[in-house]
Design a protein around this motif. Structure first.
Motif, short mmCIF file in Angstrom:
data_model
loop_
_atom_site.label_atom_id
_atom_site.label_comp_id
_atom_site.label_asym_id
_atom_site.label_seq_id
_atom_site.Cartn_x
_atom_site.Cartn_y
_atom_site.Cartn_z
N VAL A 84 4.49 -1.92 -1.95
CA VAL A 84 5.25 -0.76 -1.47
C VAL A 84 5.74 0.07 -2.65
N ASP A 85 6.22 -0.59 -3.71
CA ASP A 85 6.64 0.14 -4.92
C ASP A 85 5.46 0.91 -5.51
N SER B 53 -2.91 2.97 7.90
CA SER B 53 -2.32 4.09 7.17
C SER B 53 -1.36 3.60 6.10
N LYS B 54 -0.96 4.56 5.25
CA LYS B 54 0.07 4.24 4.26
C LYS B 54 1.36 3.82 4.97
N ALA B 55 1.66 4.47 6.10
CA ALA B 55 2.87 4.12 6.86
C ALA B 55 2.80 2.67 7.33
N ASP B 56 1.60 2.23 7.76
CA ASP B 56 1.43 0.82 8.17
C ASP B 56 1.76 -0.10 7.00
N LEU B 57 1.23 0.26 5.84
CA LEU B 57 1.43 -0.58 4.65
C LEU B 57 2.91 -0.62 4.26
N LEU B 58 3.57 0.52 4.39
CA LEU B 58 4.99 0.58 4.04
C LEU B 58 5.84 -0.28 4.98
N ASP C 234 -7.24 0.95 -9.79
CA ASP C 234 -6.11 0.10 -10.15
C ASP C 234 -6.24 -1.24 -9.43
N VAL C 235 -5.85 -2.29 -10.14
CA VAL C 235 -5.93 -3.64 -9.58
C VAL C 235 -4.52 -4.23 -9.54
N LEU C 236 -4.10 -4.68 -8.37
CA LEU C 236 -2.73 -5.21 -8.20
C LEU C 236 -2.78 -6.67 -7.72
#
Ligand SMILES: [Zn+2]
Ligand SMILES: [Zn+2]
Length: 293
Positions: free
Chosen positions: A182-183, A223-228, A133-135
């Motif tokens: 984040v979404d 981590s995903k938590a960092d990104l969130l 996926d590309v965002l």
């Protein structure tokens, strides 16, 4: 001592490679990623060094791809964004049979990935049994994109999000991109978040800019938590400079402007001081002449 190889290659798994230009070759030491599907491969970024003799990037990537000669797997070369330290190696791929280079400017990015409503929407690249996926994530750079590999759950964030300096070109765009990311990741598994550079040590201190020596460098994955946490990190950013949670956030155009103003103020003060000293010296000379007369 043996010299460091200019390009480090780490096999994340059989079909996923993490490449990094050595700090000795360029202080940017950017990371590049090679994702191999069953029919195509994707190279994310081409690094900071153009000269193939100094940085054998294309040669190394082609060696990692399956197939020989005319049956070599086709390669798509894309970029997280258009800063030179992520695309200097493009010429190494431009005339390579089977390789397609997608240039990093907004026009090429929008048309290649069919973004009709940039920066909204998503695009996909199908590598054969492996969908990426590309965002759109503008903010650090107007045509910045991030990549999410559904197979490994890896999220490639480029310079939009990395352990070190978050350089911002457009604060509102960057904040909007952080919310969209984040979404996007909210309901998807993210194994690791991999950025374009590592600029921090294990204690969370940022290395000086331009440093070619990174003692105690922290590991690449976030981590995903960092990104969130990114929207919160960017929220309330004063638009110039902030340190938050170990990240340094810098609005580069504003910082340049502030430095420019500071330099101007120093220059004006220096000129005023010289004028004052000259006047004082002339007055003293006049007084001395009068005294002698
Ligand atoms: Zn950049
Ligand atoms: Zn960079």
């Amino acid at each position: 001592m043996k010299p460091h190889p200019p390009l480090e290659v780490h096999a994340y798994n059989d079909h996923t490679y993490i490449l990094r230009e050595n700090l000795c070759a360029t202080f940017e030491a950017p990371f590049m990623y090679l994702l191999v599907g069953s029919s195509k491969a994707l190279l994310i970024d081409t690094g900071d060094v153009a000269d193939p003799k100094r940085m054998p990037l294309a040669q190394t990537v082609m060696r990692l791809l399956p197939g020989e000669g005319a049956s070599k797997m086709p390669l798509i070369v894309v970029h997280t964004h258009g800063h030179l330290d992520h695309r200097a190696g493009d010429p190494q791929f431009e005339h390579l049979p089977g390789a397609t280079v997608v240039y990093a400017d907004l026009d090429h990015v929008r048309s290649y990935f069919h973004f009709a409503d940039w920066p909204n929407g998503l695009a996909q690249v199908d590598l054969g049994g492996r969908i990426i996926d590309v965002l759109p994530v503008p903010g650090h750079y107007p045509s910045h994109i991030a990549f999410y590999d559904r197979t490994t759950g890896l999220f490639f964030s480029g310079d939009f999000f990395l352990p070190g300096r978050l350089l911002i070109d457009d604060t509102a765009e960057d904040q909007a991109s952080a919310k969209r990311v984040v979404d996007f990741v909210a309901n998807r598994p993210v194994s690791q978040v991999l950025g374009g550079h590592v600029e921090m040590d294990r204690a969370g201190n940022t290395f000086p800019f331009g440093s070619t020596y990174h003692p105690g460098e922290r590991a690449l994955p976030m981590s995903k938590a960092d990104l969130l946490r990114l929207p919160a990190i960017l929220d309330g950013f004063n638009g110039l400079y902030a340190e938050h949670d170990g990240f340094t956030i810098i609005h580069q155009p504003h910082e340049m402007m502030a430095l420019g103003v500071a330099a101007l103020v120093i220059l004006v003060l220096a000129i005023a001081l010289v004028v004052w000293l000259v006047r004082r010296w002339k007055r003293a000379r006049r007084r001395r002449a009068l005294a002698l007369a």
